[in-house]
Design a protein around this motif. Structure first.
Motif: not given
Length: 266
Positions: A77-81
């Motif tokens: 989720k952090a990578i996507v954001n």
């Protein structure tokens, strides 16, 4: 180069505060900080909110509900954001040397990813560190383990090349608490495998797929230093299950993870 710094955390706001303070002290600041929170209680949210109001750092809190160990999922989720081209990844229980981010940036090259060393703080030193909110250490600090990892001489890394093989020798040299990647490389292997729902091997597994893709691994030496706070060891009862996932994924030629950022057939 633009940098997104991802910090994984779970229910230890006192330690997270020291990580954030050590980031404020960096010689080169990240463009953003994404706190990948695997379901911490309200205390962590309050700490992040209070810190953000006082700090010039751009801090983003990425949270999901606590449903057990889902580190791979919250990192995805952090990578996507993440908005920037290069991702540096740390854990929420490490204090960073003042040139930590600078070292990762200086050693970043296309078609490679990095992993760095850590210095282990003793239980006694950790208690004192948390109490005094200490963020400064050196090779002569009292009661630290693997003291040589605290020696800072980054020039040695100019003579170290990244490697893409053999996978077996390389993947167990990575530490998920101290890694950095090009964001596009992470997206092209579909991020972390979310089959890992207990501690261990998720960092080795993503490293194996990056290497299969042709991305070389470089291990930083005498640079990219972090100081790891002492805590009780993680539950390793399910490490056999995680080893099986790792071995299965290593045996295929594909570097794409079916249960990663993009969920296939779901």
């Amino acid at each position: 180069m633009t940098v997104s710094l991802i910090i994984a955390t779970y229910n230890w706001p006192e330690a997270l505060l020291l990580v954030l303070k050590s980031i404020e002290n960096q010689s080169v600041l990240p463009n953003e900080i994404l706190i990948a929170d695997d379901g911490s209680r309200e205390e962590t949210k309050n700490l992040i909110s209070a810190f953000s109001k006082k700090s010039k750092l751009n801090v983003i809190h990425i949270w999901h509900e606590d449903q057990g160990f889902r580190l791979a999922k919250i990192r995805n989720k952090a990578i996507v954001n993440a908005k920037f081209e290069y991702i540096i990844q740390v854990d929420g229980d490490v204090i960073l040397h003042k040139n930590y981010i600078k070292d990762h940036i200086k050693n970043a090259k296309k078609n490679s990813f990095l992993t760095g060393p850590r210095v282990l703080l003793s239980k006694e030193t950790t208690i004192t560190t948390l109490k005094n909110e200490t963020i400064f250490f050196n090779p002569f600090s009292k009661k630290i383990k693997n003291r040589f990892n605290a020696v800072y001489f980054p020039l040695v890394n100019y003579f170290i090349d990244s490697k893409t093989e053999p996978i077996e020798k390389l993947i167990f040299k990575v530490r998920g608490c101290n890694m950095s990647f090009w964001r596009n490389d992470l997206l092209e292997v579909n991020g972390y495998d979310e089959q890992f729902t207990t501690w261990g091997r998720e960092d080795s597994e993503i490293a194996s797929r990056l290497i299969k893709k042709g991305v070389g691994l470089k291990k930083l030496r005498l640079a990219g230093i972090q100081y790891h706070l002492h805590h009780n060891e993680q539950d390793k009862n399910n490490i056999g299950q995680n080893n099986a996932i790792l071995d299965k994924n290593k045996s295929t030629s594909s570097f794409w993870c079916e249960n990663g950022i993009v969920k296939e057939n779901k």
